[in-house]
Design an enzyme around this catalytic site. Structure first.
Site, PDB file in Angstrom:
ATOM      1  N   HIS A  59       0.970  -1.294   0.022  1.00 35.30           N
ATOM      2  CA  HIS A  59       0.045  -0.070  -0.077  1.00 35.30           C
ATOM      3  C   HIS A  59       0.834   1.077  -0.033  1.00 35.30           C
ATOM      4  O   HIS A  59       0.593   1.984  -0.876  1.00 35.30           O
ATOM      5  CB  HIS A  59      -0.822   0.088   1.533  1.00 35.30           C
ATOM      6  N   GLU A  60       1.798   1.497   1.130  1.00 33.86           N
ATOM      7  CA  GLU A  60       2.623   2.360   0.966  1.00 33.86           C
ATOM      8  C   GLU A  60       3.593   2.684  -0.255  1.00 33.86           C
ATOM      9  O   GLU A  60       3.966   3.603  -0.508  1.00 33.86           O
ATOM     10  CB  GLU A  60       3.405   2.350   2.407  1.00 33.86           C
ATOM     11  N   HIS A  63       1.694   4.516  -3.021  1.00 33.92           N
ATOM     12  CA  HIS A  63       1.952   6.078  -2.751  1.00 33.92           C
ATOM     13  C   HIS A  63       3.565   6.633  -3.213  1.00 33.92           C
ATOM     14  O   HIS A  63       3.579   7.567  -3.631  1.00 33.92           O
ATOM     15  CB  HIS A  63       1.756   6.271  -1.368  1.00 33.92           C
TER      16      HIS A  63
END
Length: 269
Positions: A59-60, A63
């Site tokens: 997920h990160e 980003h």
């Protein structure tokens, strides 16, 4: 900065130390960091990640990809995702974490190096929607609670927060067992961050990310180069150049369809 340590705030996040810029012939590339709070291993034991921690890392890094690949001459626009689209890159990146082809690359026995077995992957897939209805009820109650607080028209003095929450749940006819994902008193997303009245955006981003991943799976190749090039250009690189939906349609060729999300939740064939 993956592991928990003293003095570090909780949660996981991606930060941009330096954004992209270009002045004349000088190009300055972004610097991006990822911070998590993974459990530390006991002395002498290997540092292994739980499935939740793997999901967080993917997920990160989604980003981070948006931060790495943003380009443009105007700093106020470059890498500027609107709030209800900012979770698209992160949530889309999670999809690859659970693809068998990818799992066999990273999910290996730390002693033997053998990749995860097909049988274990099948069990993992079967468990994905276990208690999904309960999770969604709790999540949507929390998202609506966010909106409930932000539609209060007058200051509330001496407010009984617990009573406010109970009245809210009753008015929307939520089941008695509903457990808000974040209670008001520690709802950091809406009171101490950049998500006021916008926690719903995770769901809208879920519509986008499942539809976007369908663009890859629809080709028969989850790493399809042409789809990846369109995604990189119109979403990761050019976010903020135009209206969010216009950018998405340039990537996808159509507005997002909710059906992939329904299938992901096990609510449609």
């Amino acid at each position: 900065d993956c592991f928990v340590r003293k003095g570090k705030r909780g949660g996981a996040w991606c930060s941009r130390l330096r954004g992209y810029s270009c002045a004349g012939e000088r190009e300055v590339l972004p610097l991006v960091t990822i911070s998590c709070n993974f459990s530390r291993a006991a002395e002498g034991r290997p540092k292994l990640l739980s499935t939740s921690e793997v999901k967080t890392l993917f997920h990160e890094f989604g980003h981070a990809l948006a931060g790495f690949l943003s380009r443009g001459p105007y700093p106020q626009v470059t890498g500027s995702f609107p709030r209800d689209m900012v979770e698209l890159p992160s949530q889309l990146n999670e999809h690859w974490a659970w693809e068998p082809e990818v799992m066999k690359h990273y999910a290996r026995d730390y002693k033997t190096g053998r990749p995860i077995s097909d049988a274990l992957i099948a069990k993992f897939k079967e468990s994905e929607n276990f208690l999904k209805g309960l999770y969604l009820t709790d999540f949507y109650a929390t998202a609506l609670l966010d909106l409930e607080w932000h539609t209060v028209l007058r200051p509330v003095e001496g407010c009984d927060v617990a009573a406010f929450e109970r009245a809210f749940l009753k008015r929307y006819d939520f089941p008695e067992h509903t457990a808000l994902r974040f209670r008001t008193t520690y709802y950091n997303h809406i009171f101490a961050s950049s998500y006021p009245a916008q926690y719903y955006s995770y769901t809208w981003s879920a519509v986008l990310d499942t539809d976007a991943f369908a663009a890859f799976t629809g080709t028969g190749d989850i790493f399809d180069p042409e789809t990846a090039r369109r995604y990189r250009r119109h979403i990761l690189t050019e976010a903020g150049y135009d209206e969010p939906m216009a950018q998405y349609v340039r990537f996808r060729g159509a507005v997002p369809d909710v059906k992939p999300l329904m299938r992901r939740y096990g609510l449609a064939e």
